[in-house]
Design an enzyme around this catalytic site. Structure first.
Site, PDB file in Angstrom:
ATOM      1  N   GLU A  27       0.853  -1.196   0.000  1.00 62.02           N
ATOM      2  CA  GLU A  27       0.000   0.000   0.000  1.00 62.02           C
ATOM      3  C   GLU A  27       0.887   1.243   0.000  1.00 62.02           C
ATOM      4  O   GLU A  27       1.968   1.249   0.596  1.00 62.02           O
ATOM      5  CB  GLU A  27      -0.862  -0.015   1.259  1.00 62.02           C
ATOM      6  CG  GLU A  27      -1.711   1.229   1.477  1.00 62.02           C
ATOM      7  CD  GLU A  27      -2.421   1.225   2.826  1.00 62.02           C
ATOM      8  OE1 GLU A  27      -3.504   1.813   2.910  1.00 62.02           O
ATOM      9  OE2 GLU A  27      -1.896   0.621   3.787  1.00 62.02           O
ATOM     10  N   LYS A 102      -9.651   1.915  -1.974  1.00 64.47           N
ATOM     11  CA  LYS A 102      -9.812   1.387  -0.615  1.00 64.47           C
ATOM     12  C   LYS A 102     -11.174   1.734  -0.014  1.00 64.47           C
ATOM     13  O   LYS A 102     -11.577   2.896   0.027  1.00 64.47           O
ATOM     14  CB  LYS A 102      -8.695   1.944   0.272  1.00 64.47           C
ATOM     15  CG  LYS A 102      -8.617   1.344   1.667  1.00 64.47           C
ATOM     16  CD  LYS A 102      -7.403   1.932   2.390  1.00 64.47           C
ATOM     17  CE  LYS A 102      -7.210   1.330   3.760  1.00 64.47           C
ATOM     18  NZ  LYS A 102      -6.044   1.933   4.452  1.00 64.47           N
ATOM     19  N   CYS A 144      -5.128  -3.193   3.054  1.00 63.67           N
ATOM     20  CA  CYS A 144      -4.838  -2.913   4.462  1.00 63.67           C
ATOM     21  C   CYS A 144      -6.030  -3.043   5.419  1.00 63.67           C
ATOM     22  O   CYS A 144      -6.407  -4.138   5.796  1.00 63.67           O
ATOM     23  CB  CYS A 144      -4.198  -1.534   4.586  1.00 63.67           C
ATOM     24  SG  CYS A 144      -3.312  -1.262   6.147  1.00 63.67           S
TER      25      CYS A 144
END
Length: 265
Positions: A27, A102, A144
């Site tokens: 990321e 995300k 994440c």
């Protein structure tokens, strides 16, 4: 960004030398800023980012697909005050073929631990991107903090994913407590490979990442793992994606969801 690009190019060389069919990077591989204002002021469109263009050139030169987390400018409705936390798939011809934004943002304030408000500078995503075929199997993209929510990975498995990614920059405190357990849980419950390329070490005086990049099998075995200390030279973890074993696991232990009782995701 220039330093990060040079580090990523070194990882490309190592992946090529190892005979890898794809390279998965963490990321925010382009940069991690010390505050929200610098996160926003540093962002560049992928089309004009030297970091992205450099990786596209490397992918094209080595015929190696690269999955990498980057920052991109936010949509017009959010103005200039936010960025997008993106994960892009650069194909072997150097083209950005797939892009995921995300979904779950890291807004956490733990006494004596991390205090971060990702939503102050990042625009949240609005959709799960369908898995897509690659040389290593059908890949589903997550990032994440998405790791803490099983629903997106279950949805990706239902849509045909063989591999689920979690490129990350986990904090040390949360990484020590939950990183391995969460990655293995997502692999086991989806009967899929999980690939989690992780940032490691200190980025600035405010941020240090846990590291421990990991590949986990559909049975929950740790196929490969790196450490939690930053080395003089970046490392790669290499593992085999055995789709025949994955299908055997899915056949011998079928997960028949009771969608007559609870909603399908």
């Amino acid at each position: 960004m220039a330093h990060n690009l040079s580090q990523c190019r070194l990882l490309v060389q190592k992946a090529v030398a190892a005979g890898a069919k794809a390279l998965f990077l963490p990321e925010a591989s382009d940069y991690i800023a010390p505050n929200a204002s610098e996160t926003v002021s540093s962002v560049r469109p992928a089309s004009s980012s030297p970091f992205v263009q450099g990786l596209q050139a490397s992918a094209r030169e080595h015929k190696l697909p690269i999955n990498v987390g980057i920052h991109e400018p936010s949509s017009p409705k959010h103005g200039e005050n936010k960025v997008i936390n993106s994960l892009v798939w650069i194909n072997e011809n150097g083209q950005i073929e797939h892009r995921y934004q995300k979904l779950h943002l890291f807004d956490v304030d733990i006494p004596g631990g991390p205090s971060l408000q990702e939503s102050s500078s990042v625009e949240k995503g609005t959709e799960i991107v369908a898995p897509f075929p690659t040389a290593v199997g059908n890949v589903g993209l997550l990032i994440c903090f998405d790791l803490r929510f099983p629903e997106p990975s279950i949805s990706l498995r239902r849509q045909g994913a063989h591999i689920i990614t979690y490129p990350s920059a986990f904090t040390v405190a949360t990484g020590q407590a939950h990183w391995s357990a969460l990655l293995r849980a997502r692999a086991i419950e989806t009967q899929s490979y999980v690939i989690a390329a992780a940032q490691v070490g200190s980025h600035n005086e405010k941020r240090t990442s846990y590291g421990h990049s990991m590949i986990v099998s559909p049975w929950g075995d740790i196929v490969a793992e790196l450490g939690g200390e930053k080395k003089d030279e970046p490392e790669i973890a290499v593992g085999e994606i055995d789709l025949e074993r994955m299908e055997k696991i899915r056949k011998e232990m079928p997960l028949r969801r009771r969608t007559d009782v609870y909603p399908e995701v």
